[in-house]
Design a protein around this motif. Sequence first.
Motif, PDB file in Angstrom:
ATOM      1  N   ALA A 237       8.829  63.978-106.074  1.00 51.30           N
ATOM      2  CA  ALA A 237       8.104  65.079-105.435  1.00 51.30           C
ATOM      3  C   ALA A 237       8.726  66.432-105.750  1.00 51.30           C
ATOM      4  O   ALA A 237       8.303  67.446-105.206  1.00 51.30           O
ATOM      5  CB  ALA A 237       8.079  64.862-103.925  1.00 51.30           C
ATOM      6  N   ILE A 238       9.721  66.458-106.630  1.00 52.75           N
ATOM      7  CA  ILE A 238      10.469  67.685-106.898  1.00 52.75           C
ATOM      8  C   ILE A 238      10.430  68.009-108.385  1.00 52.75           C
ATOM      9  O   ILE A 238      10.635  67.131-109.225  1.00 52.75           O
ATOM     10  CB  ILE A 238      11.933  67.528-106.440  1.00 52.75           C
ATOM     11  CG1 ILE A 238      11.985  67.295-104.928  1.00 52.75           C
ATOM     12  CG2 ILE A 238      12.765  68.744-106.816  1.00 52.75           C
ATOM     13  CD1 ILE A 238      13.336  66.920-104.434  1.00 52.75           C
ATOM     14  N   ASP A 239      10.156  69.259-108.712  1.00 59.35           N
ATOM     15  CA  ASP A 239      10.207  69.711-110.101  1.00 59.35           C
ATOM     16  C   ASP A 239      11.642  70.074-110.463  1.00 59.35           C
ATOM     17  O   ASP A 239      12.454  70.411-109.605  1.00 59.35           O
ATOM     18  CB  ASP A 239       9.312  70.944-110.296  1.00 59.35           C
ATOM     19  CG  ASP A 239       7.840  70.611-110.086  1.00 59.35           C
ATOM     20  OD1 ASP A 239       7.454  69.469-110.398  1.00 59.35           O
ATOM     21  OD2 ASP A 239       7.092  71.481-109.590  1.00 59.35           O
ATOM     22  N   GLY A 240      11.931  70.014-111.766  1.00 64.12           N
ATOM     23  CA  GLY A 240      13.252  70.418-112.230  1.00 64.12           C
ATOM     24  C   GLY A 240      14.172  69.235-112.443  1.00 64.12           C
ATOM     25  O   GLY A 240      13.852  68.089-112.101  1.00 64.12           O
ATOM     26  N   GLU A 241      15.331  69.526-113.015  1.00 66.00           N
ATOM     27  CA  GLU A 241      16.317  68.495-113.320  1.00 66.00           C
ATOM     28  C   GLU A 241      17.704  68.999-112.969  1.00 66.00           C
ATOM     29  O   GLU A 241      17.918  70.195-112.758  1.00 66.00           O
ATOM     30  CB  GLU A 241      16.250  68.118-114.808  1.00 66.00           C
ATOM     31  CG  GLU A 241      14.932  67.496-115.242  1.00 66.00           C
ATOM     32  CD  GLU A 241      14.898  67.196-116.730  1.00 66.00           C
ATOM     33  OE1 GLU A 241      15.783  67.705-117.453  1.00 66.00           O
ATOM     34  OE2 GLU A 241      13.987  66.489-117.169  1.00 66.00           O
ATOM     35  N   GLY A 242      18.648  68.078-112.922  1.00 69.11           N
ATOM     36  CA  GLY A 242      20.043  68.435-112.722  1.00 69.11           C
ATOM     37  C   GLY A 242      20.290  69.153-111.401  1.00 69.11           C
ATOM     38  O   GLY A 242      19.721  68.822-110.367  1.00 69.11           O
ATOM     39  N   GLU A 243      21.187  70.153-111.446  1.00 74.49           N
ATOM     40  CA  GLU A 243      21.576  70.872-110.228  1.00 74.49           C
ATOM     41  C   GLU A 243      20.385  71.577-109.587  1.00 74.49           C
ATOM     42  O   GLU A 243      20.329  71.715-108.365  1.00 74.49           O
ATOM     43  CB  GLU A 243      22.684  71.876-110.555  1.00 74.49           C
ATOM     44  CG  GLU A 243      24.011  71.221-110.941  1.00 74.49           C
ATOM     45  CD  GLU A 243      25.108  72.235-111.151  1.00 74.49           C
ATOM     46  OE1 GLU A 243      24.845  73.438-110.916  1.00 74.49           O
ATOM     47  OE2 GLU A 243      26.211  71.838-111.548  1.00 74.49           O
ATOM     48  N   GLU A 244      19.457  72.035-110.407  1.00 72.49           N
ATOM     49  CA  GLU A 244      18.275  72.708-109.863  1.00 72.49           C
ATOM     50  C   GLU A 244      17.498  71.755-108.952  1.00 72.49           C
ATOM     51  O   GLU A 244      17.062  72.136-107.859  1.00 72.49           O
ATOM     52  CB  GLU A 244      17.372  73.182-111.006  1.00 72.49           C
ATOM     53  CG  GLU A 244      16.096  73.863-110.523  1.00 72.49           C
ATOM     54  CD  GLU A 244      15.108  74.136-111.645  1.00 72.49           C
ATOM     55  OE1 GLU A 244      14.044  74.709-111.358  1.00 72.49           O
ATOM     56  OE2 GLU A 244      15.389  73.743-112.792  1.00 72.49           O
ATOM     57  N   ALA A 245      17.320  70.507-109.399  1.00 71.61           N
ATOM     58  CA  ALA A 245      16.604  69.520-108.585  1.00 71.61           C
ATOM     59  C   ALA A 245      17.397  69.152-107.338  1.00 71.61           C
ATOM     60  O   ALA A 245      16.813  68.909-106.282  1.00 71.61           O
ATOM     61  CB  ALA A 245      16.312  68.275-109.421  1.00 71.61           C
TER      62      ALA A 245
END
Length: 415
Positions: A237-245
């Motif tokens: 349900a979340i966009d982005g990867e790594g620390e951003e996510a």
Amino acid sequence: VQDWLEKAFGLPGAEYARTIVWYPKKNVWSQYVGTFSPPDLSKWIVLASRGKATVQPLASEEGKTPQLPTKAEDPSCQGAVVFKEGDGSADADVLAFKDEVVADKFKESMKKKSKKKGTSSSSSSTGSNSPPFMSSKRLPRPRSKAGKSFDLNAEIFEDNVLKTPSYWLVWFKGGGEDASEAQEAAWNKAARQLKGMVQFGSVNASEKDAIMNQFVLPLPAEGDESASVMLFPSRRAIDGEGEEADKKKAQAASWITDLALEEKAIVDYSLSLLRDSPSEPIYRLDASQDRTLETWFQGGNGPVTARLMLFPSKDLEEPPLLLKALEIEFGQLLQFGLAKKSDAQMSQQFQIQKTPSIIIVAPQGVPKEGEQLQLGIIPYQGHMSFNAIAIHIESMIRPAPASPPGGNRTPKDEL
């Protein structure tokens, strides 16, 4: 370095190691999928060195390898030797890692220990003597058919709640009266019933403020101060990867204001998360509709990604929650498919003797022109429960060692 891995190969952070081969001149790479035994891995490495591994293009938008970070740019590169192309000076543009794998201090410690005990220096060791790169704050899955509620604190909260793809229900105790024995029992029983498909954790009153402040978690709305359970959504349900996510998962957390701390209420709410979860479509295998393994490998992500297939004990209108939970957890690594009980031809093709059964199908190499894709089949023979299947999948991609909570006690193994 993790950001570089995500940009180059699309590999998200994980609590286990993965083996890949990278062909920089061709800008392609391949990932090993199979049992993590020396003979199988050696065979795959030989195939890969001969250019026979199944490859896929780099994940970067340009289709080229992103520049490696320098030591100054990425603090996680500690212990790396940095060179500048051409003269080997310290102002690095290219990063090269030391040949040694085990820290010198650890090797010296093991030598002293082996002399003292009269054992070989190659003996395995766990606990405080483990090298730093083998330690993990990720709590190991319970080797049990039932789920459990994990005791969380500020030190391990990020690795277990924010960095994992799972749904988490976290009970923040305290703030008012102490939790009653009935509430404790209801919470733990609900966690057991969910069998690991939704993760449960609890935070003592002494740790609550530290976690709330460190990870900037939302406060209850005015009038809802009595809420004590927070939902952390799945990574789907979340966009982005790594620390951003990780940050977005913390920001997307929400207090459940109308949840009674009773076993049935907690179980019903948790199951609704799985039923309504946004997830990648699970492929419905049906030979009568020309939805075969061959057409599945030809579509989607092509023949690169391994597939997990569930053969159920009866024809199902909807994928079972177990399969949906596995897709949420491992959808970055595998594609998931559901066969039909009535499709005898497909069951015969894969030699399915009993149902329910699970197999993992992975390509074994790049087919030559005019030849068919060769697929390897890895049958799953363990208990048909989330924890058992998850442990099996992670064992194929070499889980990082971790000590169970409370030391090196060996918990009861039900699997």
